[in-house]
Design an enzyme around this catalytic site. Structure first.
Site, mmCIF file in Angstrom:
data_model
loop_
_atom_site.group_PDB
_atom_site.id
_atom_site.type_symbol
_atom_site.label_atom_id
_atom_site.label_comp_id
_atom_site.label_asym_id
_atom_site.label_seq_id
_atom_site.Cartn_x
_atom_site.Cartn_y
_atom_site.Cartn_z
ATOM 1 N N ARG A 20 -11.977 1.715 -1.752
ATOM 2 C CA ARG A 20 -13.039 0.753 -2.068
ATOM 3 C C ARG A 20 -12.503 -0.213 -3.127
ATOM 4 O O ARG A 20 -11.407 -0.044 -3.643
ATOM 5 C CB ARG A 20 -14.362 1.432 -2.474
ATOM 6 C CG ARG A 20 -14.319 2.647 -3.316
ATOM 7 C CD ARG A 20 -13.722 2.478 -4.680
ATOM 8 N NE ARG A 20 -14.321 1.400 -5.445
ATOM 9 C CZ ARG A 20 -13.751 0.782 -6.463
ATOM 10 N NH1 ARG A 20 -12.522 1.121 -6.849
ATOM 11 N NH2 ARG A 20 -14.340 -0.178 -7.118
ATOM 12 N N ASP A 48 -16.391 -9.616 -5.462
ATOM 13 C CA ASP A 48 -16.126 -9.388 -4.034
ATOM 14 C C ASP A 48 -16.086 -10.690 -3.252
ATOM 15 O O ASP A 48 -15.468 -10.758 -2.190
ATOM 16 C CB ASP A 48 -17.188 -8.464 -3.441
ATOM 17 C CG ASP A 48 -16.915 -7.043 -3.890
ATOM 18 O OD1 ASP A 48 -17.210 -6.718 -5.053
ATOM 19 O OD2 ASP A 48 -16.344 -6.274 -3.092
ATOM 20 N N LYS A 105 -20.593 -6.055 -7.874
ATOM 21 C CA LYS A 105 -21.350 -4.800 -7.853
ATOM 22 C C LYS A 105 -22.743 -4.964 -8.444
ATOM 23 O O LYS A 105 -22.914 -5.623 -9.470
ATOM 24 C CB LYS A 105 -20.542 -3.753 -8.630
ATOM 25 C CG LYS A 105 -21.171 -2.388 -8.760
ATOM 26 C CD LYS A 105 -21.588 -1.767 -7.452
ATOM 27 C CE LYS A 105 -20.483 -1.678 -6.433
ATOM 28 N NZ LYS A 105 -20.965 -1.327 -5.079
HETATM 29 O O1 MRU Z 1 -18.623 -0.874 -3.757
HETATM 30 P P1 MRU Z 1 -17.257 -1.028 -4.353
HETATM 31 O O2 MRU Z 1 -16.829 0.116 -5.202
HETATM 32 O O3 MRU Z 1 -16.218 -1.413 -3.318
HETATM 33 O O4 MRU Z 1 -17.456 -2.287 -5.293
HETATM 34 C C1 MRU Z 1 -16.445 -2.694 -6.138
HETATM 35 C C2 MRU Z 1 -16.857 -3.799 -6.988
HETATM 36 O O5 MRU Z 1 -17.970 -4.302 -6.944
HETATM 37 C C3 MRU Z 1 -15.806 -4.408 -7.792
HETATM 38 O O6 MRU Z 1 -16.336 -4.877 -8.994
HETATM 39 C C4 MRU Z 1 -15.319 -5.538 -6.927
HETATM 40 O O7 MRU Z 1 -14.773 -5.086 -5.736
HETATM 41 C C5 MRU Z 1 -14.528 -6.534 -7.578
HETATM 42 S S1 MRU Z 1 -12.901 -6.093 -8.073
HETATM 43 C C6 MRU Z 1 -12.098 -5.505 -6.766
#
Ligand code: MRU
Length: 349
Positions: free
Chosen positions: A51, A228, A239
């Site tokens: 992830r 993202d 997030k």
């Molecule tokens: O749901 P996830 O754990 O994949 O979310 C991750 C995040 O929101 C991170 O902050 C985001 O991917 C930005 S840095 C890679």
């Protein structure tokens, strides 16, 4: 990044097999999962074994390359069907779509594998450059808040929001990281805290609802988060919970930076309204799991039986709350004009 004295990347491809650190097992056990087919790699993205925007981008590129390797002869729709399924795994992260499309275009098995490897290497390099540009924001003695996990586990290596942290620490500066726990999946408590313990970086884990209190107390002077997807006007999906941290930071006059690899910008999304927000299973809120004293993993309820839960995985922070983007080409204001300039002489990633 070093784990138990050995260098690891979060995810890699070897002889058609995708290897990845199993992030669902961290921090309680460090295991490498092997995915032998594109379907297994896609499943690992959906169930969040891998992830973080950058790491799932690399995984999507590798899955697409595996699809090329597995495609039967005379099956014209096989690759586009694989691409559709890979892209359906997690809809918010731009990197996933970028990588699967890039590898899809490559046209044959050998080029697909080499493009997927190139994208993964680029992903790590972007993080390294973000660290080099961002470390100067972290002055001696700073209290720095971060949300979720945008460390090396969220990329192939280095990370985005944590890359400046690692670089600043490597240069001898001393500061304290405040890591939000990041309910419901606790990426801050499980993954960021594990990375920081591993890197000997002074930090506190704080409850998700404690950041505004520590800002008010003068303990936090800087916020750096990952993203993202960034829209053309500078709105940022990250997030769930990022938005309220940005609102609190603006209230207390604290700079709020977003570390953003170039592959995360989506110039076709005019604003945050064009970014699809992933909703995940309500069970992530209603239950929690972790190891008991004897090491067995137990799942427990965290809410009243019979209650309903809503579980958006991301939110959108409007550009007006963002002080700037830390990119691999330097720090830029969160403005449409600056983003346009960043891509004017678009480099091939
Ligand atoms: O749901 P996830 O754990 O994949 O979310 C991750 C995040 O929101 C991170 O902050 C985001 O991917 C930005 S840095 C890679």
């Amino acid at each position: 990044m070093q784990v138990n004295g050995k260098h690891y990347q979060t995810i890699w491809l070897e002889n058609g097999t995708v290897f990845m650190i199993d992030q669902n097992k961290l921090p309680f056990s460090f295991e490498i999962l092997q995915c032998h087919s594109w379907k297994e790699t896609a499943a690992a993205i959906s169930n969040m074994t891998v992830r973080g925007a950058g790491a799932i981008g690399a995984a999507a590129g590798f899955a697409m390359a595996q699809a090329f390797l597995e495609a039967p002869a005379n099956s014209p729709d096989y690759l586009s069907e694989a691409q559709k399924q890979i892209e359906a795994t997690r809809p918010t992260a731009r990197d996933l779509f970028y990588a699967s499309a890039e590898v899809f275009k490559s046209g044959d098995k050998i080029s697909a594998v080499s493009r997927a490897l190139e994208l993964a290497a680029q992903n790590a390099e972007e993080g390294r450059m973000i660290g080099l540009h961002g470390h100067e924001l972290i002055a001696e003695g700073t209290g720095l808040l971060t949300h979720c996990n945008a460390g090396w586990l969220a990329f192939v290596d280095y990370g985005s929001a944590l890359a400046p942290v690692y670089e600043s620490y490597r240069r001898g500066r001393r500061f304290t990281v405040f890591a939000d726990e990041t309910r419901p999946r606790s990426q801050g408590a499980r993954l960021t805290a594990w990375e920081l313990v591993n890197g000997n970086i002074p930090h506190y884990l704080i409850a998700d609802n404690a950041a505004a209190y520590f800002m008010q107390q003068g303990r936090i002077q800087l916020v750096i988060v990952g993203t993202d997807r960034v829209a053309a006007n500078g709105d940022v999906a990250n997030k769930i919970g990022t938005l309220e941290k940005a609102i609190a930071a603006k209230t207390f006059g604290i700079p709020f930076y977003v570390a953003a690899p170039l592959s995360t910008f989506d110039l076709e999304a005019n604003s945050g309204e064009d970014i699809p927000i992933e909703y995940r299973d309500a069970g992530e809120l209603l239950f929690a799991s972790g190891p008991c004293e004897d090491g067995t993993i137990e799942t427990i309820r965290t809410a009243a039986p019979g209650t309903q839960a809503l579980n958006p995985a991301f939110d959108v922070t409007p550009a007006e709350y963002i002080t700037g983007f830390i990119t691999s080409r330097g720090i830029i204001p969160a403005k449409a004009e600056s983003i346009r300039k960043l891509f004017k002489n678009e480099l091939k990633l």
